[in-house]
Design a protein around this motif. Structure first.
Motif, PDB file in Angstrom:
ATOM      1  N   GLU A  80    -115.581 -23.746   2.441  1.00 53.51           N
ATOM      2  CA  GLU A  80    -116.465 -22.576   2.327  1.00 53.51           C
ATOM      3  C   GLU A  80    -115.988 -21.613   1.241  1.00 53.51           C
ATOM      4  O   GLU A  80    -116.791 -20.964   0.588  1.00 53.51           O
ATOM      5  N   ARG A  81    -114.669 -21.550   1.063  1.00 53.13           N
ATOM      6  CA  ARG A  81    -114.121 -20.614   0.070  1.00 53.13           C
ATOM      7  C   ARG A  81    -114.530 -20.950  -1.353  1.00 53.13           C
ATOM      8  O   ARG A  81    -114.484 -20.090  -2.226  1.00 53.13           O
ATOM      9  N   ARG A  82    -114.937 -22.204  -1.587  1.00 49.85           N
ATOM     10  CA  ARG A  82    -115.409 -22.554  -2.941  1.00 49.85           C
ATOM     11  C   ARG A  82    -116.663 -21.788  -3.295  1.00 49.85           C
ATOM     12  O   ARG A  82    -117.038 -21.692  -4.462  1.00 49.85           O
ATOM     13  N   LYS A  83    -117.356 -21.267  -2.295  1.00 46.46           N
ATOM     14  CA  LYS A  83    -118.555 -20.463  -2.560  1.00 46.46           C
ATOM     15  C   LYS A  83    -118.206 -19.045  -2.964  1.00 46.46           C
ATOM     16  O   LYS A  83    -119.077 -18.234  -3.224  1.00 46.46           O
ATOM     17  N   ILE A  84    -116.905 -18.714  -2.918  1.00 50.44           N
ATOM     18  CA  ILE A  84    -116.482 -17.328  -3.167  1.00 50.44           C
ATOM     19  C   ILE A  84    -115.424 -17.301  -4.262  1.00 50.44           C
ATOM     20  O   ILE A  84    -114.308 -17.770  -4.068  1.00 50.44           O
ATOM     21  N   GLY A  85    -115.808 -16.778  -5.425  1.00 47.49           N
ATOM     22  CA  GLY A  85    -114.831 -16.612  -6.505  1.00 47.49           C
ATOM     23  C   GLY A  85    -114.235 -15.221  -6.431  1.00 47.49           C
ATOM     24  O   GLY A  85    -114.820 -14.325  -5.827  1.00 47.49           O
ATOM     25  N   MET A  86    -113.066 -15.051  -7.054  1.00 42.73           N
ATOM     26  CA  MET A  86    -112.462 -13.719  -7.030  1.00 42.73           C
ATOM     27  C   MET A  86    -111.762 -13.433  -8.346  1.00 42.73           C
ATOM     28  O   MET A  86    -111.150 -14.325  -8.935  1.00 42.73           O
ATOM     29  N   ILE A  87    -111.865 -12.192  -8.805  1.00 45.61           N
ATOM     30  CA  ILE A  87    -111.089 -11.751  -9.964  1.00 45.61           C
ATOM     31  C   ILE A  87    -110.291 -10.507  -9.577  1.00 45.61           C
ATOM     32  O   ILE A  87    -110.660  -9.787  -8.645  1.00 45.61           O
ATOM     33  N   PHE A  88    -109.193 -10.273 -10.311  1.00 47.70           N
ATOM     34  CA  PHE A  88    -108.181  -9.319  -9.877  1.00 47.70           C
ATOM     35  C   PHE A  88    -107.869  -8.297 -10.969  1.00 47.70           C
ATOM     36  O   PHE A  88    -108.040  -8.556 -12.161  1.00 47.70           O
ATOM     37  N   GLN A  89    -107.307  -7.187 -10.546  1.00 45.43           N
ATOM     38  CA  GLN A  89    -106.913  -6.137 -11.493  1.00 45.43           C
ATOM     39  C   GLN A  89    -105.933  -6.671 -12.533  1.00 45.43           C
ATOM     40  O   GLN A  89    -106.043  -6.383 -13.713  1.00 45.43           O
ATOM     41  N   HIS A  90    -104.942  -7.454 -12.066  1.00 42.52           N
ATOM     42  CA  HIS A  90    -103.927  -7.952 -13.003  1.00 42.52           C
ATOM     43  C   HIS A  90    -104.138  -9.433 -13.333  1.00 42.52           C
ATOM     44  O   HIS A  90    -103.194 -10.145 -13.664  1.00 42.52           O
TER      45      HIS A  90
END
Ligand code: ADP
Ligand code: ADP
Length: 232
Positions: A80-90
């Motif tokens: 399921e996590r493949r449906k959720i991308g994430m980007i970060f401050q650093h």
């Protein structure tokens, strides 16, 4: 697309409990850019990390695309996590890997064929405007270019949702605007749902459709950006 139901997250135990989120409810529609704004310590980072269960809520439910993530076992959650991308401050890039390999990384994890990876990475490099930088290492890139790599990597698995954790907070104003423009383009092109947390009003006003104001672990106001912030 995203529903948080009575979400509570406490850290610590005994007499040293901090309640970062307190029975919080939130719902985000497909295709919208939803911003969460609040002061330092309000619970923003905990909130966004609970959406993909990087942080396990103490109680409550997290629903993404009709699935209750909080009810899944580890293996089902990975899918399921493949449906959720994430980007970060650093940015969180692999410093010893090239731009190409950073973007290919999530695809290799799921055993995508070499030819499909090459096609996908080249598409993504073009999308974020880094075609000429694929052999460089993160240390050779500007902050804005690093975040473009972060965005390309997050999109490699064609997610439904992109989570942005203070994604422009380490960038200067001009670079911030170019990254926000890219996020808006991606949102329109793929009908991608975006949730971002920020402490900067400018970010909310420039790309968000709706906004929630978080304070002491609860949402104190929410609505269309124009209604929440531009009232006379
Ligand atoms: P924000 O992102 O809005 O600054 P956070 O979600 O980081 O807020 O923090 C919310 C509250 O939870 C703060 O009081 C913070 O000190 C506390 N907190 C966050 N992470 C942890 C942790 N890993 N351990 C203990 N307390 C934490
Ligand atoms: P189609 O239905 O023809 O695939 P799309 O607009 O969905 O059209 O996709 C066009 C291209 O964009 C395809 O190469 C697809 O792999 C890619 N794509 C689609 N959705 C996403 C996404 N959320 N993130 C990254 N790439 C995507």
């Amino acid at each position: 697309m995203i529903e948080l139901r009575h979400l509570t997250k406490s850290y610590g135990k005994g007499t040293h409990i901090t309640t970062a989120l307190n029975e919080l409810d939130l719902s985000v529609e497909k295709g919208e850019i939803f911003g969460v704004i609040g002061h330092s310590g309000a619970g923003k980072s905990t909130l966004i990390r609970c959406i993909n269960l990087l942080e396990r809520p103490t109680s409550g439910e997290v629903w993404v695309d009709g699935v209750n993530l909080t009810a899944l076992n580890t293996k089902a959650l990975q899918t399921e996590r493949r449906k959720i991308g994430m980007i970060f401050q650093h940015f969180n890039l692999l410093s010893s890997a090239t731009v190409y390999d950073n973007i290919a990384f999530p695809l290799r994890l799921i055993h995508t064929s070499k030819s499909s990876i090459e096609k996908k990475v080249n598409e993504l490099l073009a999308l974020v405007g880094l075609q000429d930088h694929s052999d460089k290492y993160p240390a050779q890139l500007s902050g804005g270019q690093k975040q473009r790599v972060g965005i390309a990597r997050a999109l490699a698995s064609e997610p439904e949702v992109l989570l942005c954790d203070e994604a422009t907070s380490a960038l200067d104003p001009q670079t911030t605007d170019s990254i926000l423009k890219l996020l808006l383009d991606i949102n329109k092109r793929f009908n991608l749902t975006i949730v971002l947390i920020t402490h900067e009003m400018h970010v909310i006003q420039s790309i968000c459709d709706r906004v929630a104001v978080i304070h002491q672990g609860g949402i104190v106001e929410q609505g269309a950006v124009t209604d929440v912030f531009l009232k006379p």
